[in-house]
Write a protein that holds these residues in place. Structure first.
Motif, PDB file in Angstrom:
ATOM      1  N   GLN A  29       5.531   0.020  -1.997  1.00  0.00           N
ATOM      2  CA  GLN A  29       4.136   0.240  -1.829  1.00  0.00           C
ATOM      3  C   GLN A  29       3.920   1.619  -2.345  1.00  0.00           C
ATOM      4  N   ASP A  30       2.971   1.952  -2.743  1.00  0.00           N
ATOM      5  CA  ASP A  30       2.405   3.326  -3.390  1.00  0.00           C
ATOM      6  C   ASP A  30       0.993   3.435  -2.417  1.00  0.00           C
ATOM      7  N   ARG A  31       0.936   4.683  -2.180  1.00  0.00           N
ATOM      8  CA  ARG A  31       0.040   5.231  -1.345  1.00  0.00           C
ATOM      9  C   ARG A  31      -0.679   6.519  -2.081  1.00  0.00           C
ATOM     10  N   ASP A  32      -1.923   6.656  -2.040  1.00  0.00           N
ATOM     11  CA  ASP A  32      -2.734   7.928  -2.445  1.00  0.00           C
ATOM     12  C   ASP A  32      -2.538   9.012  -1.591  1.00  0.00           C
ATOM     13  N   GLY A  35      -3.294   8.517   2.094  1.00  0.00           N
ATOM     14  CA  GLY A  35      -2.580   7.488   2.727  1.00  0.00           C
ATOM     15  C   GLY A  35      -2.823   6.097   2.468  1.00  0.00           C
ATOM     16  N   GLN A  36      -3.757   5.742   2.006  1.00  0.00           N
ATOM     17  CA  GLN A  36      -3.989   4.372   1.795  1.00  0.00           C
ATOM     18  C   GLN A  36      -3.307   3.893   0.773  1.00  0.00           C
ATOM     19  N   ILE A  37      -3.105   2.614   0.914  1.00  0.00           N
ATOM     20  CA  ILE A  37      -2.155   1.746   0.182  1.00  0.00           C
ATOM     21  C   ILE A  37      -2.916   1.288  -1.354  1.00  0.00           C
ATOM     22  N   ILE A  38      -2.488   1.629  -2.426  1.00  0.00           N
ATOM     23  CA  ILE A  38      -2.994   1.457  -3.585  1.00  0.00           C
ATOM     24  C   ILE A  38      -2.469   0.423  -4.315  1.00  0.00           C
ATOM     25  N   SER A  40       0.717  -2.605  -3.582  1.00  0.00           N
ATOM     26  CA  SER A  40       1.808  -3.323  -2.608  1.00  0.00           C
ATOM     27  C   SER A  40       2.458  -4.407  -3.280  1.00  0.00           C
TER      28      SER A  40
END
Length: 79
Positions: A29-32, A35-38, A40
């Motif tokens: 998972q990468d988050r901005d 903290g929102q997932i951008i 998955s």
């Protein structure tokens, strides 16, 4: 065997037939900055590989080790 848990691996030797079975799981998972997932991604699956060894081997002497995703199997030749 990247992504495979050592507890899910099974290495069997039946005569000269070596079989490796297991399960691999991968999650990323990468988050901005907030903290929102951008991004998955998730993969999982079972695998099995079998090979026939050329020469008779000593089953009792087989040793297996997994280290950082690399499975090492040592089997002494029959004398």
């Amino acid at each position: 065997i990247p992504g495979a848990d050592a507890k899910s691996l099974s290495v069997n030797l039946d005569g000269q037939r070596l079989t490796v079975r297991g399960k691999q799981e991968y999650e990323k998972q990468d988050r901005d900055a907030s903290g929102q997932i951008i991004f998955s991604e998730r993969r999982s699956g079972r695998f099995q590989r079998s090979i026939t060894l050329r020469e008779p081997v000593e089953q009792r002497g087989m040793q297996t080790k997994i280290d950082n995703g690399v499975l090492t199997i040592k089997i002494p030749k029959m004398k």
